[in-house]
Design a protein around this motif. Structure first.
Motif, mmCIF file in Angstrom:
data_model
loop_
_atom_site.group_PDB
_atom_site.id
_atom_site.type_symbol
_atom_site.label_atom_id
_atom_site.label_comp_id
_atom_site.label_asym_id
_atom_site.label_seq_id
_atom_site.Cartn_x
_atom_site.Cartn_y
_atom_site.Cartn_z
ATOM 1 N N GLU A 31 0.869 -1.101 0.045
ATOM 2 C CA GLU A 31 0.021 -0.036 -0.038
ATOM 3 C C GLU A 31 0.794 1.270 0.091
ATOM 4 O O GLU A 31 0.612 2.383 -0.803
ATOM 5 C CB GLU A 31 -0.904 -0.072 1.417
ATOM 6 N N THR A 32 1.891 1.177 0.696
ATOM 7 C CA THR A 32 2.812 2.392 0.983
ATOM 8 C C THR A 32 3.580 2.574 -0.626
ATOM 9 O O THR A 32 3.664 3.669 -1.051
ATOM 10 C CB THR A 32 3.912 2.161 1.886
ATOM 11 N N LYS A 33 3.977 1.397 -1.073
ATOM 12 C CA LYS A 33 4.517 1.563 -2.667
ATOM 13 C C LYS A 33 3.662 2.221 -3.499
ATOM 14 O O LYS A 33 3.986 3.194 -4.189
ATOM 15 C CB LYS A 33 5.065 0.189 -3.104
ATOM 16 N N LEU A 34 2.265 1.776 -3.520
ATOM 17 C CA LEU A 34 1.329 2.305 -4.353
ATOM 18 C C LEU A 34 0.902 3.726 -4.019
ATOM 19 O O LEU A 34 0.831 4.486 -4.974
ATOM 20 C CB LEU A 34 0.290 1.420 -4.403
ATOM 21 N N GLU A 39 1.389 9.337 -5.568
ATOM 22 C CA GLU A 39 1.775 10.905 -5.510
ATOM 23 C C GLU A 39 2.639 11.359 -6.337
ATOM 24 O O GLU A 39 2.491 12.559 -7.003
ATOM 25 C CB GLU A 39 2.580 11.114 -4.187
ATOM 26 N N LYS A 40 3.679 10.383 -6.985
ATOM 27 C CA LYS A 40 4.563 10.796 -8.034
ATOM 28 C C LYS A 40 3.808 11.080 -9.256
ATOM 29 O O LYS A 40 3.970 12.185 -9.903
ATOM 30 C CB LYS A 40 5.492 9.731 -8.224
ATOM 31 N N GLU A 47 3.833 18.565 -13.575
ATOM 32 C CA GLU A 47 5.293 19.041 -14.308
ATOM 33 C C GLU A 47 5.220 18.617 -15.650
ATOM 34 O O GLU A 47 6.099 19.130 -16.422
ATOM 35 C CB GLU A 47 6.158 18.295 -13.445
ATOM 36 N N ASN A 48 4.960 17.285 -16.081
ATOM 37 C CA ASN A 48 5.214 16.781 -17.412
ATOM 38 C C ASN A 48 4.266 15.635 -17.851
ATOM 39 O O ASN A 48 4.281 14.525 -17.638
ATOM 40 C CB ASN A 48 6.659 16.019 -17.349
ATOM 41 N N SER A 54 2.973 7.766 -19.465
ATOM 42 C CA SER A 54 3.496 6.424 -19.320
ATOM 43 C C SER A 54 3.656 5.913 -17.840
ATOM 44 O O SER A 54 3.776 4.727 -17.854
ATOM 45 C CB SER A 54 4.746 6.750 -20.120
ATOM 46 N N PHE A 55 4.021 7.021 -16.956
ATOM 47 C CA PHE A 55 4.064 6.506 -15.768
ATOM 48 C C PHE A 55 2.596 5.952 -15.336
ATOM 49 O O PHE A 55 2.585 4.686 -14.499
ATOM 50 C CB PHE A 55 4.312 7.515 -14.753
ATOM 51 N N GLU A 56 1.579 6.410 -15.612
ATOM 52 C CA GLU A 56 0.257 5.660 -15.268
ATOM 53 C C GLU A 56 0.086 4.548 -15.797
ATOM 54 O O GLU A 56 -0.327 3.420 -15.150
ATOM 55 C CB GLU A 56 -0.875 6.802 -15.601
#
Length: 107
Positions: A31-34, A39-40, A47-48, A54-56
């Motif tokens: 859960e913390t990783k996700l 957040e990122k 920002e970009n 692609s990150f999504e």
């Protein structure tokens, strides 16, 4: 024989507690990783936006992998618990048979 059964039951409960604690810890880590990745993603959207897309996609794949891993872990934990439960059941059956042979039953 009764003491053996009680000892096996105590072991079972301790093992169950340990397995559950381990699963809980791993769930929290996932859960913390996700949460950090989400957040990122939010930061990247500001920002970009191109990189955010692609990150999504990566994040969706990661969520699926983590869910599969968690499911496999839980299934493995259930198997371990079932094995110990079976051992206790076998001990109880042996005790019952011996008890019946002797003709004095307290189980």
């Amino acid at each position: 024989m009764q003491k053996k059964i009680e000892k096996a039951r105590a072991k079972l409960e301790a093992k169950k507690a340990k397995i559950e604690a381990g699963l809980t810890l791993l769930r929290k880590k996932d859960e913390t990783k996700l949460a950090n990745a989400r957040e990122k993603l939010e930061r990247l959207r500001v920002e970009n936006p191109k990189k955010a897309d692609s990150f999504e996609e990566w994040l969706k794949e990661k969520e699926v992998k983590l869910a599969a891993k968690a499911s496999a872990r839980e299934n493995k934990a259930k198997e371990k618990i079932n094995k110990v439960t079976q051992k206790v059941t076998i001990l109880e059956e042996e005790a019952r048979k011996k008890c019946e042979e002797k003709g004095v039953c307290k189980i």
